[in-house]
Design a protein around this motif. Structure first.
Motif, PDB file in Angstrom:
ATOM      1  N   LEU A   1       0.832  -1.190   0.000  1.00 22.30           N
ATOM      2  CA  LEU A   1       0.000   0.000   0.000  1.00 22.30           C
ATOM      3  C   LEU A   1       0.874   1.250   0.000  1.00 22.30           C
ATOM      4  O   LEU A   1       1.890   1.306   0.694  1.00 22.30           O
ATOM      5  CB  LEU A   1      -0.896   0.012   1.241  1.00 22.30           C
ATOM      6  N   GLN A   2       0.439   2.248  -0.752  1.00 21.95           N
ATOM      7  CA  GLN A   2       1.164   3.515  -0.844  1.00 21.95           C
ATOM      8  C   GLN A   2       0.174   4.651  -0.633  1.00 21.95           C
ATOM      9  O   GLN A   2      -0.674   4.909  -1.494  1.00 21.95           O
ATOM     10  CB  GLN A   2       1.834   3.650  -2.211  1.00 21.95           C
ATOM     11  N   ALA A   3       0.294   5.330   0.507  1.00 16.84           N
ATOM     12  CA  ALA A   3      -0.592   6.449   0.818  1.00 16.84           C
ATOM     13  C   ALA A   3       0.008   7.755   0.325  1.00 16.84           C
ATOM     14  O   ALA A   3       1.230   7.948   0.365  1.00 16.84           O
ATOM     15  CB  ALA A   3      -0.830   6.520   2.318  1.00 16.84           C
ATOM     16  N   SER A   4      -0.867   8.655  -0.113  1.00 15.78           N
ATOM     17  CA  SER A   4      -0.425   9.970  -0.579  1.00 15.78           C
ATOM     18  C   SER A   4      -1.554  10.966  -0.439  1.00 15.78           C
ATOM     19  O   SER A   4      -2.698  10.593  -0.153  1.00 15.78           O
ATOM     20  CB  SER A   4       0.039   9.888  -2.037  1.00 15.78           C
ATOM     21  N   GLY A   5      -1.234  12.240  -0.665  1.00 15.54           N
ATOM     22  CA  GLY A   5      -2.260  13.273  -0.665  1.00 15.54           C
ATOM     23  C   GLY A   5      -2.292  14.158   0.553  1.00 15.54           C
ATOM     24  O   GLY A   5      -3.083  15.111   0.612  1.00 15.54           O
TER      25      GLY A   5
ATOM     26  N   LEU B   1      -9.046  17.999   1.883  1.00 11.76           N
ATOM     27  CA  LEU B   1      -7.965  17.210   1.294  1.00 11.76           C
ATOM     28  C   LEU B   1      -8.526  15.868   0.877  1.00 11.76           C
ATOM     29  O   LEU B   1      -9.485  15.379   1.488  1.00 11.76           O
ATOM     30  CB  LEU B   1      -6.831  16.970   2.299  1.00 11.76           C
ATOM     31  N   ARG B   2      -7.902  15.273  -0.127  1.00 10.36           N
ATOM     32  CA  ARG B   2      -8.260  13.903  -0.513  1.00 10.36           C
ATOM     33  C   ARG B   2      -7.010  13.047  -0.427  1.00 10.36           C
ATOM     34  O   ARG B   2      -6.027  13.308  -1.127  1.00 10.36           O
ATOM     35  CB  ARG B   2      -8.834  13.835  -1.920  1.00 10.36           C
ATOM     36  N   LEU B   3      -7.059  12.055   0.409  1.00 11.47           N
ATOM     37  CA  LEU B   3      -5.980  11.089   0.516  1.00 11.47           C
ATOM     38  C   LEU B   3      -6.227   9.926  -0.432  1.00 11.47           C
ATOM     39  O   LEU B   3      -7.379   9.535  -0.663  1.00 11.47           O
ATOM     40  CB  LEU B   3      -5.862  10.564   1.944  1.00 11.47           C
TER      41      LEU B   3
END
Length: 123
Positions: A3-7, A17-19
């Motif tokens: 998994l790679q989270a960003s935003g 904000l949108r993650l």
């Protein structure tokens, strides 16, 4: 699954904000997904949960009505739309995945974790 989270980022109170949480692998649609958040010295806390189909959601009381969790299985990505942000929403946000379909709001129920993305809400 990886998994790679960003935003994440810095936003003023009341902003949005949108993650995003991008997942590797071809079986993303079979995973239950969730977002958690954590501040230094505190335990990781539940934010939102999403069933494998996207048809069932669960939210922490503190974000209910302001945050929306959803997924696009065709893009292997899960999202957290955060509106009306408050300074108390400031934290590192983590996405998580579980193959166990009854996983809900407990950290221990999730086997896979992203690296976290910082959200800072200024007053």
């Amino acid at each position: 699954v990886q998994l790679q989270a960003s935003g994440g980022g810095l936003v003023q109170a009341g902003g949005s904000l949108r993650l995003s949480c991008a997942a590797s692998g071809r079986t993303f649609s079979s995973y239950v997904m969730a977002w958690f958040r954590q501040n230094p010295g505190k335990e990781r806390e539940f934010v939102a949960h999403l069933s494998w189909s996207g048809g069932s959601t669960l939210y922490a009381d503190s974000v209910k009505g302001r945050f929306t969790i959803f997924r696009d299985n065709g893009k292997n990505t899960m999202y957290l739309q955060m509106n009306s942000l408050k300074p108390e929403d400031t934290a590192v946000y983590y996405c998580a995945a579980s193959k166990v379909q009854y996983s809900r709001d407990d950290v221990s129920e999730y086997e896979y974790w992203g690296q976290g993305t910082q959200v800072t809400v200024s007053s």
